[in-house]
Design a protein around this motif. Structure first.
Motif, PDB file in Angstrom:
ATOM      1  N   THR A   1      -7.075  -4.742   3.044  1.00  0.00           N
ATOM      2  CA  THR A   1      -6.685  -6.027   3.177  1.00  0.00           C
ATOM      3  C   THR A   1      -7.930  -6.799   2.365  1.00  0.00           C
ATOM      4  O   THR A   1      -8.944  -6.840   2.788  1.00  0.00           O
ATOM      5  N   HIS A   2      -7.340  -7.930   1.567  1.00  0.00           N
ATOM      6  CA  HIS A   2      -8.529  -8.791   1.013  1.00  0.00           C
ATOM      7  C   HIS A   2      -7.719 -10.204   0.787  1.00  0.00           C
ATOM      8  O   HIS A   2      -6.676 -10.131   0.733  1.00  0.00           O
ATOM      9  N   TYR A   3      -8.705 -11.210   0.669  1.00  0.00           N
ATOM     10  CA  TYR A   3      -7.882 -12.628   0.175  1.00  0.00           C
ATOM     11  C   TYR A   3      -7.668 -12.450  -1.241  1.00  0.00           C
ATOM     12  O   TYR A   3      -8.563 -11.475  -1.970  1.00  0.00           O
ATOM     13  N   TRP A   4      -6.587 -13.098  -1.709  1.00  0.00           N
ATOM     14  CA  TRP A   4      -6.017 -12.817  -2.951  1.00  0.00           C
ATOM     15  C   TRP A   4      -5.248 -14.377  -3.402  1.00  0.00           C
ATOM     16  O   TRP A   4      -4.818 -14.860  -2.735  1.00  0.00           O
ATOM     17  N   TYR A   5      -5.323 -14.265  -4.696  1.00  0.00           N
ATOM     18  CA  TYR A   5      -4.356 -15.436  -5.142  1.00  0.00           C
ATOM     19  C   TYR A   5      -3.817 -15.154  -6.560  1.00  0.00           C
ATOM     20  O   TYR A   5      -4.151 -14.270  -7.525  1.00  0.00           O
TER      21      TYR A   5
END
Length: 100
Positions: free
Chosen positions: A26-30
């Motif tokens: 899981t990771h931050y993402w845009y």
């Protein structure tokens, strides 16, 4: 574009996936196509059939598997992401990325 993960986490995810395990990252993402989502969980496994079987238990279709990069993987977003992370006992990812 990925944010909020360490090289070691990416390395561990790749090792697990390569060994035929179901691996979660899981990771931050845009992505402008999904402005309401700020994180993604990539669920990968080098054994495509195992990944298909795993996905079926959560209603994921094999057509949704991404074949690019090193391993086949599902991208989990939104409520599906939360539901699956909870079912898999990955509460630390839910807390870390403020998904609760």
């Amino acid at each position: 574009m990925a944010f909020g993960i360490k090289k070691e986490e990416l390395h561990d995810w790749k090792e697990k996936a390569e060994s035929g395990q179901i691996a979660f990252l899981t990771h931050y993402w845009y992505d402008e196509r999904f402005p309401q989502c700020h994180t993604v969980t990539k669920v990968a496994c080098s054994n495509r059939m195992r990944l298909i079987w795993w996905g079926k238990q959560y209603g994921l279709k094999q057509e949704w598997i991404h074949e690019r990069n090193e391993f086949p993987h599902f991208d989990l977003l939104g409520e599906t992401q939360k539901k699956i992370l909870q079912a898999e006992g990955l509460e630390e990812q839910l807390k870390r990325f403020k998904l609760l």
